[in-house]
Design a protein around this motif. Structure first.
Motif, PDB file in Angstrom:
ATOM      1  N   ASP A 172       0.851  -1.187   0.000  1.00 14.18           N
ATOM      2  CA  ASP A 172       0.000   0.000   0.000  1.00 14.18           C
ATOM      3  C   ASP A 172       0.890   1.241   0.000  1.00 14.18           C
ATOM      4  N   ASN A 173       0.496   2.248  -0.779  1.00 16.56           N
ATOM      5  CA  ASN A 173       1.264   3.497  -0.893  1.00 16.56           C
ATOM      6  C   ASN A 173       2.680   3.202  -1.406  1.00 16.56           C
ATOM      7  N   LEU A 174       2.730   2.647  -2.593  1.00 19.92           N
ATOM      8  CA  LEU A 174       3.981   2.171  -3.195  1.00 19.92           C
ATOM      9  C   LEU A 174       5.060   3.242  -3.221  1.00 19.92           C
ATOM     10  N   PHE A 175       4.709   4.469  -3.551  1.00 21.42           N
ATOM     11  CA  PHE A 175       5.705   5.532  -3.708  1.00 21.42           C
ATOM     12  C   PHE A 175       5.895   6.360  -2.439  1.00 21.42           C
ATOM     13  N   ASN A 176       5.370   5.849  -1.315  1.00 19.37           N
ATOM     14  CA  ASN A 176       5.591   6.460  -0.006  1.00 19.37           C
ATOM     15  C   ASN A 176       5.161   7.929   0.040  1.00 19.37           C
ATOM     16  N   GLU A 177       3.972   8.191  -0.496  1.00 15.69           N
ATOM     17  CA  GLU A 177       3.401   9.532  -0.454  1.00 15.69           C
ATOM     18  C   GLU A 177       3.165   9.948   0.998  1.00 15.69           C
ATOM     19  N   GLN A 178       3.713  11.093   1.398  1.00 15.61           N
ATOM     20  CA  GLN A 178       3.495  11.609   2.751  1.00 15.61           C
ATOM     21  C   GLN A 178       2.468  12.736   2.669  1.00 15.61           C
ATOM     22  N   TYR A 179       1.351  12.551   3.366  1.00 17.16           N
ATOM     23  CA  TYR A 179       0.289  13.544   3.330  1.00 17.16           C
ATOM     24  C   TYR A 179      -0.438  13.564   4.669  1.00 17.16           C
ATOM     25  N   PHE A 180      -1.118  14.677   4.912  1.00 19.39           N
ATOM     26  CA  PHE A 180      -1.878  14.880   6.141  1.00 19.39           C
ATOM     27  C   PHE A 180      -3.352  15.045   5.789  1.00 19.39           C
ATOM     28  N   LEU A 181      -4.207  14.400   6.555  1.00 19.23           N
ATOM     29  CA  LEU A 181      -5.630  14.717   6.607  1.00 19.23           C
ATOM     30  C   LEU A 181      -5.909  14.995   8.081  1.00 19.23           C
ATOM     31  N   PHE A 182      -5.448  16.161   8.509  1.00 20.71           N
ATOM     32  CA  PHE A 182      -5.267  16.543   9.908  1.00 20.71           C
ATOM     33  C   PHE A 182      -4.157  15.692  10.512  1.00 20.71           C
ATOM     34  N   HIS A 183      -4.327  14.370  10.551  1.00 18.64           N
ATOM     35  CA  HIS A 183      -3.325  13.440  11.051  1.00 18.64           C
ATOM     36  C   HIS A 183      -2.343  13.063   9.936  1.00 18.64           C
ATOM     37  N   PRO A 184      -1.128  12.695  10.294  1.00 19.65           N
ATOM     38  CA  PRO A 184      -0.234  12.106   9.287  1.00 19.65           C
ATOM     39  C   PRO A 184      -0.731  10.719   8.891  1.00 19.65           C
ATOM     40  N   PHE A 185      -0.752  10.442   7.582  1.00 24.52           N
ATOM     41  CA  PHE A 185      -1.306   9.180   7.091  1.00 24.52           C
ATOM     42  C   PHE A 185      -0.205   8.182   6.752  1.00 24.52           C
TER      43      PHE A 185
END
Length: 781
Positions: free
Chosen positions: A755-768
């Motif tokens: 899951d999340n192969l390219f290690n996308e770092q994103y926030f939806l309030f919390h870090p995902f």
């Protein structure tokens, strides 16, 4: 000698999801077929895949919504299934805010309603409503997914919009129906799943491992069938929040200079909640054929959670070089022990005569048998690394809710007649008990602390409803469905106690308040017109009005958990929603494409707002409050497609794209410096898209690559949160997943996925979650 040449023909379509020996053993009991004249107008009739067939609930009550469905076999082959909510990952427009494996705060976002809308969708597991309509938030009001073992799921169906009179106004966002695998033969299955996530963000570098064991077994013996399932999860989680401060404490080094989502200073000085969770759940379902046409069912669900959190500081003392909290009190709220034991019960009695009259009786309850969170009140003075001995005990024991429905179907001209009239009554009750006590020793506190109350929130909401619907076949290819729902709602017994304290937790004043009672009575009309020019095409127009009533926690809950404080508003009004859509659908035996144009207006929309509050010492926390926004408008388009055997046999392509133009059109209560009229509605992204391919070269292998995209969304009414990729922001994201499924033998199956192969770092309030490796093995007896 004569040699016959091999026969030629079209590539063999992928077999239906229920056709393997394995799935025949585990599949849900098939619905009884409707007469041929009616079946001609049922979507998916004659399809090569069971997911294209009409859901049982839609067929039984002739619900007006078009549906989108996935079967257990599809999910098993294409999704890295660690939790039951993963099953909806690639369904059009849907998104589950799942922050980690085993997340007990995973909210479902739908086509036109985003995060922080848990009370704007309905989720059922057979007869049990697992939506927690106790609130409308991403914490205690999240759906109770934990009551479902992934291996007990037989099918998942989603219906858009508040178009069916049989469902309350909480169906504004849609209805998710999860059906269990009630067996007709002996079966048992056990699955072990391990996920591994390397993590590197700010000053936290670690690898987090989660293991999950899921089992299910069942049989039918004469008139009695049973299904029992269990799930155990052991989960180490990445930081769910970060501790921020307006400045770096004197005498410290470390930390990361940062801004918050609106551009204010919010230096990251450590993690917030850094949790370890152990969860156990079990579910028993019994079905007994009272007569050949009447079946009684009973379901029992139990869920237990033990979770601890120990935050990490990034600060070090300049004098000693040792880690320190720097006197920042908000670290204390992320040091906790949380114990929960919840139980659900559901009973039903249904007839299936297919004659003039059928009935459906159902009742369910959900009870917080134990729900206690203990944490220290504050931290020791700088430069120490410790907590105060005294603390708080936050309890929700005694919180509970009940739902009851009595439905009937009247077919005055028989099952294939021009009219089929359904009607029913509904009642529900939601009770909040939420005291917060002071304790002398926080980690060894008695159940009620030391008797002193820091705060309490108590209250109850009740709803009674009557509804009726007539599905009228004007012609063999035209159906008009008209319905209406009359609801009476009230909020009673609201009480709040709020206190002020010193910095060490000594209570200096207390203000008790009995809140005013509220009530509202409303009628919601529904209408649908469906046209099937032939077996391949369908055009459906739907309209529905709905009322979503304030929840008991929106009205009465004052609570602070994990650095987030929720403030009650006891004077909220119901929101009134008008939704319309036009569907154009083309079907094949092994595929479908659908185009939907939709529009929605909501008056008195209940929208939460979160702000960062900084105390005199610079420590920061988040406060969330709900208010009525005068009116909002959303309009958009959704395109989805799903096709087997594309170009080559065994290649499935699926995808969807959704665009929503959301606007605030009135908010007379807004007190900000600039107008919010014309701004985008909070928590609703403009674009959502999903695309995937699955290749099945044989019955043994399935290879899946899938991508998910979500566009920009705001979390403030004035759209002032413009700083991306910081704690508290709501980012756009693009995530790619992989999965390989292998049926090694008739009984053994193995999965490998990322899951999340390219290690996308994103926030939806919390870090995902970042890149996560998933390994699973399943044995079917």
């Amino acid at each position: 000698m004569t040699v016959d040449a091999p026969a030629t023909g079209k590539p063999k379509p992928r077999r239906a999801a229920v056709q393997t020996a394995d799935s025949r053993r585990n599949s849900a009991k098939p619905a009884v077929e409707r007469p041929a004249s009616e079946a001609a107008n049922v979507q998916g009739t004659g399809s090569a895949r069971a997911s294209l067939d009409q859901p049982a609930a839609v067929a039984r009550y002739l619900l007006p919504q078009r549906s989108f469905s996935v079967t257990a076999k599809q999910v098993d082959e294409t999704v890295n299934l660690k939790d039951p909510e993963d099953a909806v990952k690639y369904m059009p427009s849907l998104f589950v805010r799942k922050r980690n494996d085993g997340d007990n705060q995973a909210v479902l976002a739908t086509r036109s309603w985003g995060l922080n809308s848990s009370a704007r969708s309905l989720i059922y597991y057979d007869d049990l409503l697992i939506s927690a309509l106790i609130g409308n938030n991403n914490s205690g009001a999240s759906p109770k997914w934990n009551l479902i073992s992934p291996e007990a799921i037989g099918r998942v169906d989603f219906l858009n919009g508040p178009f069916a009179a049989a469902y309350p106004g909480n169906s504004i966002g849609g209805i998710l129906l999860i059906t269990s695998k009630m067996p007709d033969k002996p079966f048992a299955v056990a699955k072990e799943t391990v996920s591994v996530m390397p993590w590197n963000q700010y000053g936290t570098t670690d690898t987090y491992v989660t293991s999950q064991t899921s089992t299910a077994a069942g049989n039918r013996d004469g008139k009695l069938s049973w299904l029992v399932s269990a799930n155990y999860l052991d989960s180490h989680q990445q930081p769910l929040s970060y501790t921020t401060n307006a400045s770096f404490p004197a005498g410290t080094t470390g930390g990361f200079a940062a801004l918050n989502k609106t551009g204010g200073v919010a230096n990251v000085v450590g993690t917030g909640a850094l949790a370890y969770s152990q969860q156990t759940s079990g579910n028993l379902r019994l079905a007994y054929d009272v007569t050949p046409w009447v079946q009684a069912t009973y379901s029992l669900g139990i869920w237990n959670n033990h979770q601890t959190s120990d935050p990490q500081t990034y600060l070090r003392s300049t004098a000693t070089g040792l880690p320190t909290f720097g006197g920042i009190s908000s670290f204390a709220s992320s040091r906790y022990t949380w114990d929960q034991l919840h139980m659900s019960n559901a009973v039903s009695l249904k007839s299936d005569t297919k004659g003039v009259f059928d009935f459906d009786l159902a009742a369910s309850s959900y009870n917080y048998l134990q729900d206690s969170l203990v944490n220290p009140f504050t931290v020791v003075a700088s430069p120490g690394l410790g907590y105060s001995l005294n603390g708080k005990v936050t309890r929700m024991d005694g919180t509970n809710w009940q739902n009851a429905d009595a439905k009937a179907i009247w077919r005055p001209f028989g099952i294939d007649g021009p009219h089929e009239i359904s009607f029913g009554v509904h009642g529900d009750r939601y009770r909040l008990e939420n005291p917060v006590y002071a304790s002398t020793v926080w980690f060894n506190a008695p159940s009620t602390g030391n008797g002193q109350l820091y705060s309490t929130g108590v209250g109850e909401t009740r709803t009674e409803a009557l509804w009726v619907q007539d599905a009228w076949k004007i012609a063999p290819i035209v159906k008009l469905t008209l319905g209406g729902r009359l609801e009476s709602w009230q909020a009673v017994e609201g009480f709040n106690l709020n206190t002020t304290t010193t910095s060490t937790g000594v209570i200096t004043s207390a203000v008790p308040t009995w809140q005013p009672g509220l009530s509202s009575t409303n009628f919601s009309p529904k209408a649908s017109l469906s046209f099937d020019p032939n077996k391949d095409w369908n055009v459906t127009a739907n309209f529905g009005e709905a009322y979503r009533y304030p929840t008991v926690t929106e009205l009465y809950q004052n609570i602070s958990v994990g650095g987030v404080t929720y403030l009650a508003n006891p004077l909220l009004s119901p929101e009134q929603d008008f939704t319309g859509e036009l569907n154009l659908e083309r079907r094949w035996t092994d595929g479908r494409v659908r185009l939907t144009v939709f529009g929605e207006r909501t008056n008195n929309a209940l929208i939460p707002q979160s702000t960062t509050v900084t105390d005199a010492s610079g420590a920061q926390s988040v406060q969330t409050a709900v208010s009525n926004v005068g009116a909002i408008r959303m309009q958009g388009i959704e395109l989805s497609a799903d096709q087997d055997n594309v170009l080559v046999s065994g290649l499935q392509v699926f995808g969807s794209v959704t665009y929503v133009d959301s606007r605030i059109i009135s908010d007379p209560n807004w007190k900000g410096p600039t107008s919010v009229v014309g701004k985008r509605v909070p928590f609703v992204p403009d674009w959502r898209a999903k695309f995937g391919v699955t290749y099945r070269p044989s019955d043994s292998w399935a290879y899946t690559v899938a991508a998910r995209y979500s566009g920009k969304q705001y979390s403030t009414l004035d759209n002032s949160d413009v700083i991306p990729h910081v704690y508290g922001a709501f980012d756009n994201f693009f995530v790619v997943d992989l999965k390989i499924h292998y049926n090694a033998t008739k009984n053994f199956a193995f999965d490998f996925g990322i899951d999340n192969l390219f290690n996308e770092q994103y926030f939806l309030f919390h870090p995902f979650p970042g890149r996560t490796f998933v390994l699973a093995g399943k044995y079917t007896f």
